[in-house]
Design a protein around this motif. Sequence first.
Motif, PDB file in Angstrom:
ATOM      1  N   ARG A  60       0.844  -1.205   0.000  1.00 48.65           N
ATOM      2  CA  ARG A  60       0.000   0.000   0.000  1.00 48.65           C
ATOM      3  C   ARG A  60       0.868   1.240   0.000  1.00 48.65           C
ATOM      4  N   GLY A  61       0.216   2.385  -0.235  1.00 47.76           N
ATOM      5  CA  GLY A  61       0.920   3.653  -0.119  1.00 47.76           C
ATOM      6  C   GLY A  61       1.088   4.043   1.338  1.00 47.76           C
ATOM      7  N   GLY A  62       1.628   5.247   1.544  1.00 52.86           N
ATOM      8  CA  GLY A  62       1.874   5.698   2.910  1.00 52.86           C
ATOM      9  C   GLY A  62       3.206   5.187   3.410  1.00 52.86           C
ATOM     10  N   GLY A  63       3.265   4.955   4.724  1.00 53.69           N
ATOM     11  CA  GLY A  63       4.528   4.565   5.342  1.00 53.69           C
ATOM     12  C   GLY A  63       4.794   3.078   5.308  1.00 53.69           C
ATOM     13  N   PHE A  64       5.600   2.604   6.257  1.00 55.92           N
ATOM     14  CA  PHE A  64       6.189   1.277   6.157  1.00 55.92           C
ATOM     15  C   PHE A  64       6.033   0.463   7.441  1.00 55.92           C
ATOM     16  N   CYS A  65       5.081   0.867   8.276  1.00 56.06           N
ATOM     17  CA  CYS A  65       4.784   0.128   9.505  1.00 56.06           C
ATOM     18  C   CYS A  65       3.575  -0.756   9.206  1.00 56.06           C
ATOM     19  N   PHE A  93      10.763  -2.434   6.093  1.00 62.41           N
ATOM     20  CA  PHE A  93       9.906  -2.626   7.268  1.00 62.41           C
ATOM     21  C   PHE A  93      10.350  -1.663   8.368  1.00 62.41           C
ATOM     22  N   LEU A  94       9.441  -0.831   8.849  1.00 57.02           N
ATOM     23  CA  LEU A  94       9.734   0.052   9.974  1.00 57.02           C
ATOM     24  C   LEU A  94       8.750  -0.206  11.106  1.00 57.02           C
ATOM     25  N   GLN A  95       9.188   0.103  12.311  1.00 57.52           N
ATOM     26  CA  GLN A  95       8.302   0.092  13.461  1.00 57.52           C
ATOM     27  C   GLN A  95       7.675   1.476  13.630  1.00 57.52           C
ATOM     28  N   SER A  96       6.674   1.566  14.483  1.00 58.59           N
ATOM     29  CA  SER A  96       5.922   2.820  14.620  1.00 58.59           C
ATOM     30  C   SER A  96       6.775   3.964  15.153  1.00 58.59           C
ATOM     31  N   ASP A  97       7.900   3.658  15.801  1.00 59.27           N
ATOM     32  CA  ASP A  97       8.777   4.712  16.315  1.00 59.27           C
ATOM     33  C   ASP A  97       9.821   5.158  15.291  1.00 59.27           C
ATOM     34  N   MET A 108      12.983 -11.358   5.686  1.00 62.62           N
ATOM     35  CA  MET A 108      12.990 -11.135   4.243  1.00 62.62           C
ATOM     36  C   MET A 108      14.381 -11.376   3.657  1.00 62.62           C
ATOM     37  N   ILE A 109      15.404 -10.955   4.367  1.00 63.98           N
ATOM     38  CA  ILE A 109      16.771 -11.200   3.896  1.00 63.98           C
ATOM     39  C   ILE A 109      17.027 -12.704   3.781  1.00 63.98           C
ATOM     40  N   LYS A 110      16.579 -13.464   4.782  1.00 63.77           N
ATOM     41  CA  LYS A 110      16.755 -14.923   4.737  1.00 63.77           C
ATOM     42  C   LYS A 110      16.009 -15.533   3.548  1.00 63.77           C
ATOM     43  N   LEU A 111      14.780 -15.056   3.306  1.00 59.74           N
ATOM     44  CA  LEU A 111      14.017 -15.573   2.173  1.00 59.74           C
ATOM     45  C   LEU A 111      14.773 -15.328   0.871  1.00 59.74           C
ATOM     46  N   CYS A 112      15.302 -14.127   0.710  1.00 62.63           N
ATOM     47  CA  CYS A 112      16.082 -13.820  -0.498  1.00 62.63           C
ATOM     48  C   CYS A 112      17.321 -14.709  -0.589  1.00 62.63           C
ATOM     49  N   PHE A 121      16.917  -3.042   0.752  1.00 64.52           N
ATOM     50  CA  PHE A 121      16.101  -2.198   1.627  1.00 64.52           C
ATOM     51  C   PHE A 121      15.943  -0.843   0.944  1.00 64.52           C
ATOM     52  N   HIS A 122      14.708  -0.495   0.625  1.00 63.95           N
ATOM     53  CA  HIS A 122      14.464   0.693  -0.196  1.00 63.95           C
ATOM     54  C   HIS A 122      14.419   1.974   0.647  1.00 63.95           C
ATOM     55  N   ARG A 123      13.822   3.026   0.096  1.00 69.83           N
ATOM     56  CA  ARG A 123      13.904   4.351   0.713  1.00 69.83           C
ATOM     57  C   ARG A 123      13.103   4.508   1.996  1.00 69.83           C
ATOM     58  N   ALA A 124      12.536   3.427   2.503  1.00 71.31           N
ATOM     59  CA  ALA A 124      12.036   3.464   3.890  1.00 71.31           C
ATOM     60  C   ALA A 124      13.165   3.882   4.826  1.00 71.31           C
ATOM     61  N   ILE A 125      14.414   3.565   4.433  1.00 69.49           N
ATOM     62  CA  ILE A 125      15.571   3.969   5.242  1.00 69.49           C
ATOM     63  C   ILE A 125      15.609   5.478   5.450  1.00 69.49           C
ATOM     64  N   ASP A 126      15.116   6.237   4.472  1.00 70.48           N
ATOM     65  CA  ASP A 126      15.161   7.690   4.559  1.00 70.48           C
ATOM     66  C   ASP A 126      14.099   8.250   5.506  1.00 70.48           C
ATOM     67  N   CYS A 127      13.184   7.391   5.957  1.00 67.98           N
ATOM     68  CA  CYS A 127      12.145   7.798   6.909  1.00 67.98           C
ATOM     69  C   CYS A 127      12.466   7.380   8.332  1.00 67.98           C
ATOM     70  N   THR A 128      13.625   6.783   8.548  1.00 67.19           N
ATOM     71  CA  THR A 128      13.968   6.342   9.896  1.00 67.19           C
ATOM     72  C   THR A 128      14.398   7.514  10.768  1.00 67.19           C
ATOM     73  N   THR A 129      14.277   7.324  12.077  1.00 70.32           N
ATOM     74  CA  THR A 129      14.594   8.409  13.020  1.00 70.32           C
ATOM     75  C   THR A 129      16.092   8.577  13.230  1.00 70.32           C
ATOM     76  N   ASN A 130      16.868   7.534  12.988  1.00 70.59           N
ATOM     77  CA  ASN A 130      18.322   7.622  13.118  1.00 70.59           C
ATOM     78  C   ASN A 130      18.946   6.960  11.887  1.00 70.59           C
ATOM     79  N   TYR A 131      19.272   7.778  10.911  1.00 75.61           N
ATOM     80  CA  TYR A 131      19.722   7.290   9.615  1.00 75.61           C
ATOM     81  C   TYR A 131      21.008   6.469   9.721  1.00 75.61           C
ATOM     82  N   GLN A 132      22.008   7.005  10.395  1.00 75.47           N
ATOM     83  CA  GLN A 132      23.295   6.312  10.486  1.00 75.47           C
ATOM     84  C   GLN A 132      23.161   4.974  11.212  1.00 75.47           C
ATOM     85  N   GLU A 133      22.402   4.957  12.298  1.00 72.47           N
ATOM     86  CA  GLU A 133      22.198   3.719  13.043  1.00 72.47           C
ATOM     87  C   GLU A 133      21.465   2.687  12.196  1.00 72.47           C
ATOM     88  N   SER A 134      20.509   3.145  11.400  1.00 73.05           N
ATOM     89  CA  SER A 134      19.742   2.239  10.547  1.00 73.05           C
ATOM     90  C   SER A 134      20.625   1.613   9.476  1.00 73.05           C
TER      91      SER A 134
END
Length: 247
Positions: A60-65, A93-97, A108-112, A121-134
């Motif tokens: 779906r559209g929107g975010g990744f939680c 995949f992101l959590q609500s925080d 998913m990595i194991k399945l691949c 891992f797509h641009r959901a990474i750009d929506c994370t609260t701590n980019y470097q840690e992610s």
Amino acid sequence: MMIEVCAGSLTDCLTAQELGASRIELNSALHLGGLTPSLATVILAKQKVFPPIICMVRPRGGGFCYSDLEKDEMFLAAKQFLEAGVKGIAFGFLQSDGTIDQVATKRMIKLCNDYQAESVFHRAIDCTTNYQESIAQLVNLGATRILTSGGKANVRQGVDNLRHIQKDYGNQIELCIGCGITPENVCELIEATTIRQIHGSFKEWQTDPTTSNQYVSYRYSEQGDYDAVGSHKLAKAINNIRGNTNG
């Protein structure tokens, strides 16, 4: 250089192949940021195009939680695509925080890996609260590649972050830059980030005379009826990259 075309249809895949794309990320609904394509589209794409195909899995559209039900859908789609022979799966995949959902991501990595395919891992990474840690978490989880604009709205704004993560993590995970790539800026961004993989749709607007009449309209942009990979833009971008590389 790896030139990945963000395709929203079988026609887009054929355009990308004709013009010399290195890899294709196959989606539906690019106007929503890219959603899961149909299995029929994937099967036909595998029959008709030769560049490696990465399939988007996003329900779906929107975010990744995602709910458990949405995750079930995503894993089933990914398995079907991998069994159809695609090169990899793009997901996020992101959590609500705003942190990475490491349990779903690891699954998913194991399945691949089970299908000797790439995990992206797509641009959901750009929506994370701590980019470097992610970024570090995805390295530790064993993802193949990250598609990112540097934690910013577009690649131009994220140049500094991209340069830094390439320096810190480029020998541990593949990085691909996307969002805001144009024929005019592609060589500059490659040089500025030192990242050798680029991702873009090179969108041009198309017309369909049945999109609207005096009573009803299915147009979702005033710029055109629907979008598709622009052959002129993609050709120009590829020529600019090759010319810059050869020079």
